[in-house]
Scaffold this motif. Sequence first.
Motif, short mmCIF file in Angstrom:
data_model
loop_
_atom_site.label_atom_id
_atom_site.label_comp_id
_atom_site.label_asym_id
_atom_site.label_seq_id
_atom_site.Cartn_x
_atom_site.Cartn_y
_atom_site.Cartn_z
N GLU A 33 0.78 6.61 -6.04
CA GLU A 33 1.42 5.46 -6.67
C GLU A 33 1.84 5.78 -8.10
O GLU A 33 2.95 5.45 -8.54
CB GLU A 33 0.47 4.26 -6.66
N GLY A 34 0.96 6.47 -8.83
CA GLY A 34 1.29 6.84 -10.20
C GLY A 34 2.44 7.82 -10.26
O GLY A 34 3.31 7.73 -11.14
N PHE A 35 2.44 8.76 -9.34
CA PHE A 35 3.54 9.73 -9.30
C PHE A 35 4.87 9.04 -9.03
O PHE A 35 5.86 9.29 -9.72
CB PHE A 35 3.28 10.78 -8.22
N LEU A 36 4.89 8.17 -8.02
CA LEU A 36 6.15 7.51 -7.66
C LEU A 36 6.66 6.63 -8.80
O LEU A 36 7.87 6.54 -9.02
CB LEU A 36 5.97 6.70 -6.38
N PRO B 200 -0.99 8.34 0.16
CA PRO B 200 -1.67 7.10 -0.24
C PRO B 200 -2.95 6.83 0.53
O PRO B 200 -3.84 6.14 0.03
CB PRO B 200 -0.61 6.03 0.04
N ASN B 201 -3.09 7.39 1.74
CA ASN B 201 -4.31 7.18 2.52
C ASN B 201 -5.41 8.17 2.16
O ASN B 201 -6.40 8.29 2.87
CB ASN B 201 -4.00 7.24 4.01
N GLN B 202 -5.20 8.90 1.05
CA GLN B 202 -6.18 9.86 0.53
C GLN B 202 -6.31 11.12 1.38
O GLN B 202 -7.24 11.89 1.19
CB GLN B 202 -7.56 9.20 0.37
N LYS B 203 -5.40 11.32 2.30
CA LYS B 203 -5.39 12.56 3.08
C LYS B 203 -4.33 13.48 2.50
O LYS B 203 -3.26 13.04 2.08
CB LYS B 203 -5.10 12.27 4.54
N SER B 204 -4.62 14.77 2.51
CA SER B 204 -3.65 15.71 1.97
C SER B 204 -2.47 15.84 2.92
O SER B 204 -2.61 15.71 4.14
CB SER B 204 -4.30 17.08 1.76
N PHE B 205 -1.31 16.08 2.34
CA PHE B 205 -0.09 16.22 3.14
C PHE B 205 -0.02 17.65 3.66
O PHE B 205 0.37 18.58 2.95
CB PHE B 205 1.13 15.90 2.28
N LEU B 206 -0.45 17.82 4.89
CA LEU B 206 -0.40 19.12 5.54
C LEU B 206 -0.04 18.89 7.01
O LEU B 206 -0.92 18.90 7.88
CB LEU B 206 -1.74 19.85 5.42
N PRO B 207 1.24 18.66 7.31
CA PRO B 207 1.64 18.31 8.68
C PRO B 207 1.69 19.52 9.60
O PRO B 207 2.68 19.78 10.28
CB PRO B 207 3.04 17.72 8.46
N GLU C 41 -3.36 -0.58 -4.94
CA GLU C 41 -3.18 0.85 -5.19
C GLU C 41 -2.95 1.64 -3.90
O GLU C 41 -2.81 2.85 -3.94
CB GLU C 41 -4.42 1.41 -5.91
N LYS C 42 -2.92 0.92 -2.78
CA LYS C 42 -2.69 1.55 -1.47
C LYS C 42 -3.73 2.66 -1.20
O LYS C 42 -3.42 3.69 -0.63
CB LYS C 42 -1.28 2.12 -1.37
N LYS C 43 -4.96 2.40 -1.63
CA LYS C 43 -6.01 3.38 -1.41
C LYS C 43 -6.43 3.44 0.05
O LYS C 43 -6.88 4.48 0.54
CB LYS C 43 -7.23 3.03 -2.27
N LEU D 97 1.56 -2.91 2.79
CA LEU D 97 2.63 -3.81 3.24
C LEU D 97 2.37 -5.23 2.78
O LEU D 97 1.22 -5.65 2.63
CB LEU D 97 2.73 -3.78 4.77
N THR D 98 3.44 -5.97 2.60
CA THR D 98 3.29 -7.40 2.37
C THR D 98 2.99 -8.07 3.71
O THR D 98 3.14 -7.46 4.78
CB THR D 98 4.58 -8.00 1.79
N ASN D 99 2.60 -9.32 3.68
CA ASN D 99 2.32 -10.04 4.92
C ASN D 99 3.58 -10.17 5.78
O ASN D 99 3.51 -10.07 7.00
CB ASN D 99 1.75 -11.42 4.61
N VAL D 100 4.72 -10.40 5.15
CA VAL D 100 5.97 -10.51 5.91
C VAL D 100 6.31 -9.18 6.56
O VAL D 100 6.71 -9.12 7.73
CB VAL D 100 7.13 -10.98 5.00
N GLU D 101 6.16 -8.09 5.81
CA GLU D 101 6.46 -6.77 6.38
C GLU D 101 5.54 -6.47 7.56
O GLU D 101 5.99 -6.00 8.61
CB GLU D 101 6.32 -5.71 5.29
N TYR D 102 4.25 -6.75 7.37
CA TYR D 102 3.32 -6.47 8.45
C TYR D 102 3.57 -7.36 9.66
O TYR D 102 3.32 -6.96 10.80
CB TYR D 102 1.87 -6.62 7.98
N ALA D 103 4.08 -8.56 9.43
CA ALA D 103 4.33 -9.48 10.54
C ALA D 103 5.24 -8.85 11.58
O ALA D 103 5.03 -8.98 12.79
CB ALA D 103 4.95 -10.78 10.02
#
Length: 1032
Positions: A105-108, A168-175, A673-675, A680-686
């Motif tokens: 979040e801070g980076f973005l 954001p889910n605290q997992k490293s980006f290693l696809p 902080e999307k930790k 998502l907002t409630n509308v987005e998740y809907a």
Amino acid sequence: MGLGFTMCVRSCFQSSCLQWAWRTAFLKHIQRRHQGSHRWTHLGGSTYRAVIFDMGGVLIPSPGRVAAEWEVQNRIPSGTILKALMEGGENGPWMRFMRAEITAEGFLREFGRLCSEMSKTSVPVDSFFSLLTSERVAKQFPVMTEAITQIRAKGLQTAVLSNNFYLPNQKSFLPLDRKQFDVVVESCVEGICKPDPRIYKLCLERLGLQPSESIFLDDLGPNVKAAASLGIHTIKVNDPETAVKELEALLGFTLRLGVPNTQPVRKTMEIPKDSLKKYLKDLLGIQTTGPLELLQFDHGQSNPTYYISLANRDLVLRKKPPGTLLPSAHAIEREFRIMKALANAGVPVPNVLDLCEDSSVVGTPFYVMEYCPGLIYKDPSLPGLEPSHRRAIYTAMNTVLCKIHSVDPQAVGLEDYGKQGAYIPRQVRTWVKQYRASETSTIPAMERLIEWLPLHLPHQQRTTLVHGDFRLDNLVFHPEKPEVLAVLDWELSTLGDPLIDVAYSCLAHYLPSSFPVLRGQASSAHAEQTGKLTEFVSNLAWDFAVKEGFRVFKEMPFKNPLTRSCHTWARSQSQWYPIGTRSYSSVPEASPAHASRGGLVISPESLSPPVRELYHRLKRFMEQHVYPAEPELQSHQASAARWSPSPLIEDLKEKAKAEGLWNLFLPLEADPEKKYGAGLTNVEYAHLCELMGTSLYAPEICNCSAPDTGNMELLVRYGTEAQKARWLMPLLEGKARSCFAMTEPQVASSDATNIEASIREEDSFYVINGHKWWITGILDPRCQLCVFMGKTDPHAPRHRQQSVLLVPMDTPGIKIIRPLTVYGLEDAPGGHGEVRFEHVHVPKENMVLGPGRGFEIAQGRLGPGRIHHCMRLIGFSERALALMKARIQPPTAEGREQERGLRRPCFHWSCRVKSRVAFGKPLVEQGTVLADIAQSRVEIEQARLLVLRAAHVMDLAGNKAAALDIAMIKMVAPSMASRVIDRAIQAFGAAGLSSDYPLAQFFTWARALRFADGPDEVHRATVAKLELKHRI
């Protein structure tokens, strides 16, 4: 171009369009397989023992390349992203992000500010980051996957040394599949980035090697230079193919072995090797005692196609299938003739060797050609290539098409290869005839097209050689330059109008990139979808016809020609929606400039770009993984092993997690902080929740199912750090399940203040005694946590008597009395239990928020969870209505595909006649049935808008301010769903009551939610009180 669309419709019905073996036959772009053993040494003579790979730009596309494409698509000044990534050097936001010194979040936030300042415009960096980390982009290059496999097979170690970051889910980006590597070194984990020498030394230390024993591949000069300064041999990667060749030269063995897309010859497709070997020895004039290697290509069902290796010759054999054939089908003689004729005419074609019409050799006539090395691009969007490279590829493609159309048929002996003149009218008549022979239902757009097209054909036509199936994946390209080496698949070639080839080759520009027939994906599985594809293409073609016409034919006068470009309709996502999901194709896509964060978004297409991409990623996941798995999952629920979790569910969970479709439910306001979630907002998740609601299993697969969602939100909002570490993290990771114990059999538990279970303080513990029931999930063997609500002080004010404790399920004194059923359904493996808590001792630190806060917690726990069930109920209803429509309509190919996606294992196609008839009239014509469909559609749309409004108010004003809206939807949604599902059951007759369809389960849970989410009476009372309060 309209002809091209119609050709695509035709291709959905012709079996010949499924002859994919030619293109797979030419995928091999490697040297001859290496014979014998080799020693691999570098220039100094010491043995190499490991290969170290960078990730971005080596194993997957580089951020710079992804950025260049994204900037073009989003009209951002070229170079903005790359310049911002480099800004500040070692202390810039990108490098600090990769050292895990700042969060995503801070980076973005910082990165977005930089980009906007540099470009003097708003830059949606969230969209770029979403694309960069998406599964569609972050795919390992196949050539590198194969190289790693061969390196490990030779006994060398492999490592990945990557500058990467935490998501954001605290997992490293290693696809990547970590199993490919002996050592994985990530900058965000180590806090060190390349080109810092320490990170190279760390990698070598873990490999247990000296620098001279390893080879390092990276696409950035400074990183390569730093590795070389330590004595590591290096390869600077400009493109993966060239890099693998350099690596082969260093190692001394080939890294691209085997014949792609082949398998051992299927038993039913075996051909006699001895007679074939004798024939080939005579044909090639060779004397060999070596074996003949024979493999079969995966595709090529119509004309079986084989790979042959004999005496250092690589060949391809293509034969007619056995049995009685239609006169014009499987015309391998024509394929052989035209390729042989064009060999000296300037058109690149495979080198054909012989046509053998002697059926005694392999059973049917066949021809033999040389195996052609090169590259085939299956995806017309050419992902991973620079725009200039893509332009060069398509320029080469167009150049070859010009060469084909420039050939004089008479000069090459093909003047009788087809009829002269009137080619397009003949083709239209043929397409209509083929369509009529294949149609199973009326498609209005197709009927309009059939009527319109013959009246709008070009008056003047040329006659040349035409390929008939000219598209990108029918071309073999040089591996190092944009040059076509061979044109494949001439089965539909003839004499005709060259505009046909032009139109067909342009289809990739107008159709979605995922359209199967254009991406080399056709197979028997896709053939089952022909009804769906046909309807989609006919609608698109009719749209094209009436909005664009045939402006390509300059001799035709037009009045007020339209100027809108067709490509505005060709979206990246698939437009043919599976049953049970809704299409918003009629809703215009929202411009990012007009998309307001606080706006009520009623269509998934109007979501912000990152969320829209997430929605379509979920949609694809449902289509590809969830719907096909439902029959097996339902069977497991009815089996003796039902009280154990389904292994398939666990497998799908890992897939969902890998796709980023995990923990979507946590609202942004609870997790700013999307930790823990997607933010998502409630509308987005809907919108996403409704999509998951079309399947009974999807919420659990995406870790978005109750009661875990409410319990996780409770821990996020009110849990201590210790409580979060012990309970929240395992729940978020899907390693544990939980339950919520509130309802009691002795009291009306809809009023939480009635709860009687006691929580008594004793030394350093709380002691629980109570009788609970309808405890969802408590029977699941994965259930590790019970969130328990009871009374700590019966004499306190009414809403301060209750408290909430976190009770480990292995605590002595928890006794499950029995599983409860809902209308006879057990809902295994979680179930619903009746439980006694007898002298259960729980540590005091397991109290949530403090004594007397239970009612407050229970209300807060419901938060957005109050409306999740309502969102899913919309999904239930959409799927029930879709099933109902499929039931009463004629059994089209689309209908069969839809039912296959929705129905349980029992199919009983014999019960489907041309149209279901009752009392002398098809069901589709029964007024009551039509009225039911109309009523269901209206009720679904009304309920959806009310749900979205409630979510919108929650986002803008908070849960408390949305109390009226929440109460209204909890009144409306379960009842609406019950009515819609009941109508669908009625249309199915007795079948609707069975487990062959999901309707019975849908109905059961819709009815149960009229209690589980609070009884209707409570919600009605709430609405009435608030209404009266507002009016007075």
